[in-house]
Enzyme design. Structure first.
Site: not given
Length: 349
Positions: A59, A64, A94, A127
């Site tokens: 994931d 990120y 996402k 997200h």
């Protein structure tokens, strides 16, 4: 939800996604890659070790900053023969709020695919249920940049991503039942997954019921409370009912990962309770994403499927006081689109 099907070699349960364009199922357990201070080298090594152990679900998210390192690790795994093909893996990424606009969804996914060195992802999620002025990805988003999401326009673009083969499934993250109802009312391709905070102190009972009724899989993040992370807490692992359940099962070895890199080398009694947290999520029919770059703990994560909680355990669990750990107050503004936390979460518990 249908009963999970074990992966032959590793006995990791999998679930079928309702609106997927492929027969590839989603492994119940995924390795997360979000971190306050990402160490790309450590993450790549961890991904390689995870694949060796049997992990197949990873994931990430455009926010990120871990997509590139994850893609490099998977490319290395393929070269080393740790997996035979990309098709053996399940990759989730996402869409960030600054790109949650009709004309930016597909370009954003193309950028993620370039970072990952892949032709497609298995699951693409919105997200958060909020947009922001187009800009460089950042968190938190400045208050003046927050915008209401055009759910219809963004979801139509998500559907187009799936039709184009850029993703095999689409879904959302951090959506309440009310916001999911909005998506379902206008969707041609309904969301397969809703990734949300879910743990013993925030059990999401109403949302679980709603998602099951609408054939949407829940994926739990922060299943252990993300203790040690900037957004985390120790409320989950230090709950007294959890301690009693762990002691009753005689658990002395954690069969779950620690939440963050900050705790990787700390061994303490809280480890006895982690497997109870993850076992409970599994028994709710949900999937979950955990984070540990420690080989032994990643291995222990794969050993939580051979025991069960008792009725007495559930009596204790059902008495745990509920409290949302991740409120996202930075998405609340007097200028909107959410003026209160109740507007954001629709008072869902």
């Amino acid at each position: 939800m249908a009963n999970p099907t074990p992966v032959a070699a590793y006995n990791i349960p999998e679930v079928k996604l309702s609106s997927s364009t492929t027969d590839r199922k989603m492994p119940v357990i995924g390795l997360g890659t979000a971190a306050d201070n990402l160490d790309e080298k450590a993450m790549k090594l961890a991904v390689l070790e995870a694949i060796k152990l049997g992990y197949r679900h990873f994931d990430t998210a455009s926010l990120y900053g871990s997509e590139k390192a994850l893609g490099e690790a998977i490319s290395e795994a393929l070269k080393l023969g740790l997996v035979n093909s990309r098709e053996e893996l399940f990759i989730t990424t996402k869409l960030w709020s600054t790109e949650a606009h009709r004309d930016l969804v597909i370009p954003s996914l193309h950028e993620s695919l370039r970072n990952l060195q892949m032709a497609y992802v298995d699951l693409y999620l919105i997200h958060w249920p909020i947009s922001a002025k187009p800009s460089a990805k950042k968190h938190p988003i400045p208050e003046e940049d927050l915008l209401p999401m055009d759910y219809k326009a963004v979801w139509e673009s998500m559907e187009e991503c799936q039709r184009l083969g850029l993703t095999k499934s689409i879904g959302v993250s951090n959506f309440s039942s009310k916001k999911l109802e909005t998506i379902l009312s206008l969707a041609t391709i309904p969301p397969s997954v809703n990734q949300v905070e879910m743990n013993l102190v925030w059990q999401q009972r109403k949302l679980i019921e709603y998602c099951k009724a609408n054939n949407i899989i829940i994926t739990a993040y922060s299943p252990l409370g993300a203790k040690g992370a900037s957004w985390g807490t120790n409320r989950v692992l230090e709950d007294q009912a959890l301690k009693q359940i762990a002691n009753a099962h005689g658990k002395t070895v954690a069969q779950a990962c620690l939440s963050t890199l900050l705790l990787l080398e700390l061994f303490s009694p809280v480890l006895e309770r982690e497997e109870v947290c993850l076992r409970w999520i599994f028994e709710q029919g949900a999937t979950f994403v955990v984070k540990s770059f420690n080989k032994e703990r990643m291995k222990e994560n794969l050993e939580i499927f051979n025991w069960a909680l008792t009725g007495e355990d559930y009596d204790k669990i059902n008495q745990i006081q509920q409290h949302r750990l991740i409120s996202k107050e930075d998405f609340v503004s007097p200028h909107g689109p959410f003026t209160t936390l109740e507007d954001l979460w629709d008072e869902e518990s």
